[in-house]
Design an enzyme around this catalytic site. Structure first.
Site, PDB file in Angstrom:
ATOM      1  N   LYS A  78      19.379 -35.061 -66.729  1.00 11.98           N
ATOM      2  CA  LYS A  78      17.927 -35.000 -66.548  1.00 11.98           C
ATOM      3  C   LYS A  78      17.345 -34.046 -67.580  1.00 11.98           C
ATOM      4  O   LYS A  78      17.869 -32.945 -67.785  1.00 11.98           O
ATOM      5  CB  LYS A  78      17.601 -34.534 -65.127  1.00 11.98           C
ATOM      6  CG  LYS A  78      16.110 -34.514 -64.801  1.00 11.98           C
ATOM      7  CD  LYS A  78      15.872 -34.136 -63.332  1.00 11.98           C
ATOM      8  CE  LYS A  78      14.391 -34.138 -62.981  1.00 11.98           C
ATOM      9  NZ  LYS A  78      14.145 -33.825 -61.546  1.00 11.98           N
ATOM     10  N   SER A 158      11.051 -36.873 -58.684  1.00 13.15           N
ATOM     11  CA  SER A 158      10.876 -36.801 -60.121  1.00 13.15           C
ATOM     12  C   SER A 158      12.086 -37.261 -60.924  1.00 13.15           C
ATOM     13  O   SER A 158      11.983 -37.512 -62.124  1.00 13.15           O
ATOM     14  CB  SER A 158      10.547 -35.364 -60.522  1.00 13.15           C
ATOM     15  OG  SER A 158      11.654 -34.498 -60.268  1.00 13.15           O
ATOM     16  N   SER A 182      13.089 -34.696 -54.800  1.00 13.41           N
ATOM     17  CA  SER A 182      13.216 -35.386 -56.090  1.00 13.41           C
ATOM     18  C   SER A 182      14.609 -35.880 -56.435  1.00 13.41           C
ATOM     19  O   SER A 182      14.795 -36.529 -57.466  1.00 13.41           O
ATOM     20  CB  SER A 182      12.711 -34.477 -57.218  1.00 13.41           C
ATOM     21  OG  SER A 182      11.315 -34.358 -57.163  1.00 13.41           O
TER      22      SER A 182
END
Length: 493
Positions: A78, A158, A182
């Site tokens: 990420k 997210s 998330s």
């Protein structure tokens, strides 16, 4: 033989150790898959040369008998985790060209254990969002589609890039972060497994901060076993993070297959919402039955302050974001937009560098921290947070081993469907997940079924502090009982 990209992380690990495949060919298969899947916009940066070099090094270590726990395993990272010498943007214009001079502790742990980096994954800007639509670089498209439709869906947020990449078989696992859901919400939307560890279990050092008292890193994978393997490498004490807890890291994989007979599973009555779709309630009831069939005892419990969790979260998190994001001023790093004076430069830089949702949350946070409203909003929200934590403590004191809830209030929705006019509509996606962050507890989302439209649905398990092992054992039961989720065919390329 199974396609290399279809292997689970555990199966790939075993095949590498047995020298049935090489790390180089495993990496190349995933590099090619990533290149063909650019329509999903899951990767913000591909690092094929780095991946090939790391894979060659892994093959050499395997040949010498020096393989690490993740030797040769291709992962996505990420783009909130700093990677030394590799661009790290947090999906924001203000950090579009930022190249860190240091490595986050978690990615350093992964490289230590032999993992291979395929690239950096898309996310909501600064991890603020539930649909991966706030990214400066455009939304991630879920590999899933409704039956009979080609309309693009959100993978959740997210950590949408992480979830989409894993579900689309572009990597064997991915790092992710969870501030209010998330990891768990995207996992539920994409039929993957996502673990949000206990606060302090994984180091936050080198992870771009959103809300420091809520942020926690964890893995997204295709199976519970894979998540257990990846979490073991990610977790560990880090003296560079003052919130890191100095506890031994268990062998999470060994928890799989452990009997859950006699465990007491809490079923919170406050999570039965009037507006909850029938298929979510039915899935939850099915999960309760799976627990009972495996020998556990479902027990109705009360978490009375749950109804205050969402508004309290959306005060605490923006307040911390307002403070954390004050560092992006155009002076030391990141975007700089000239102004007539130093104050003008700050204003122009931040106005140009931050997206709409990030600006909204900074404004909310600054407002609730201001002198006239601090006690009325921020202090009150922190008091509610304490009550939420106490609710969980009391339940666990009564002998409850874990809590079972839905992971999300619905299946994945379409890109552009929610939040355009009313951001609260988007915030409601976190209704089942924010309490876990507010209390600092571990949580896991595990695939449990499909919606009427053929989309994945997940269940969530919440555990005692630092008892991720019990969650993994329970998730293994759900995974074994639930119908297998067939991953989507690669319509994207």
């Amino acid at each position: 033989m199974t396609e290399l990209t279809d292997l689970s992380l555990a199966d790939a690990r075993d095949a590498l150790r047995q020298k049935k495949i090489s790390a180089a060919e495993l990496a190349m298969a995933h590099i090619e898959a990533v290149e063909k899947a650019r329509a999903l916009n899951a990767f913000l940066l591909e690092t094929p040369e780095r991946a090939q070099a790391m894979a060659r090094a892994s093959d050499e270590k395997i040949a010498r008998g020096e393989a690490g726990p993740l030797e040769g395993i291709p992962l996505g990272i990420k783009d909130l985790f700093c990677t030394e010498g590799v661009r790290t943007t947090a999906a924001s214009h203000i950090l579009e060209n930022f190249v860190p001079a240091y490595e986050s502790s978690i990615t350093a742990n992964l490289w230590r254990d032999g993992a291979v980096m395929l690239g950096k994954l898309n996310l909501d800007e600064f991890a603020m969002g539930s649909s991966n639509e706030t990214s400066y670089f455009g939304p991630v498209v879920s590999p899933w589609r409704r039956e009979g439709s080609t309309a693009p869906l959100t993978p959740g947020g997210s950590s949408g890039g992480s979830a989409a990449a894993v579900a689309a078989r572009l990597c064997l696992g991915a790092t992710a972060t969870d501030t209010g859901g998330s990891i768990r919400q995207p996992a539920a939307f994409t039929g993957t497994v996502g673990i949000k560890p206990t606060y302090g279990r994984c180091s936050r050092w080198g992870v771009v901060a959103f809300a420091s008292s809520l942020d926690q890193a964890g893995p997204i994978t295709r199976t519970v076993r894979d998540a257990a393997i990846l979490l073991r490498s990610m977790a560990g004490y880090d003296p560079k993070d003052t919130t890191s807890v100095n506890l031994p890291v268990p062998d999470y994989e060994a928890a799989l297959g452990r009997s859950i007979k006699g465990m007491r599973i809490g079923i919170p009555k406050e999570y039965r919402l009037d507006a909850m779709p029938a298929e979510i309630g039915k899935l939850w009831d099915q999960g309760i039955e799976w627990m009972r069939e495996a020998g556990a005892e479902p027990v109705e419990i009360s978490l009375p302050h749950t109804r205050h969790a969402l508004p309290a979260y959306y005060i605490v998190a923006p307040a911390e974001a307002s403070s954390n994001l004050a560092r992006y001023d155009g002076v030391r790093f990141g975007l700089r937009v000239p102004g007539k004076d130093i104050a003008g430069m700050y204003e122009e830089t931040r106005a140009a560098g931050f997206g709409k949702e990030v600006r909204r949350r900074i404004l909310i946070g600054t407002y609730v921290l201001s002198a006239g409203y601090y006690d009325a909003y921020y202090v009150r929200a922190q008091k509610i947070r304490t009550l939420i934590k106490r609710d969980f403590e009391q339940v666990f004191e009564q002998g409850i081993d874990a809590i079972l809830t839905p992971a999300t209030p619905s299946a994945a929705f379409g890109l552009g469907e929610k939040g355009a006019k009313d951001p609260i509509e988007m915030y409601l996606n976190d209704i089942f997940t924010v309490t876990v962050n507010m209390a600092g507890l571990p949580g896991i989302a595990v695939p449990a079924g499909v919606s009427a439209e053929g989309l994945p649905l997940g269940l969530q398990l919440i555990g005692r502090p630092f008892d991720e092992e019990t969650l993994i054992a329970l998730s293994g039961v759900i995974e074994a009982a639930a119908p297998r989720v067939s991953y989507p065919s690669s319509w994207w390329g």
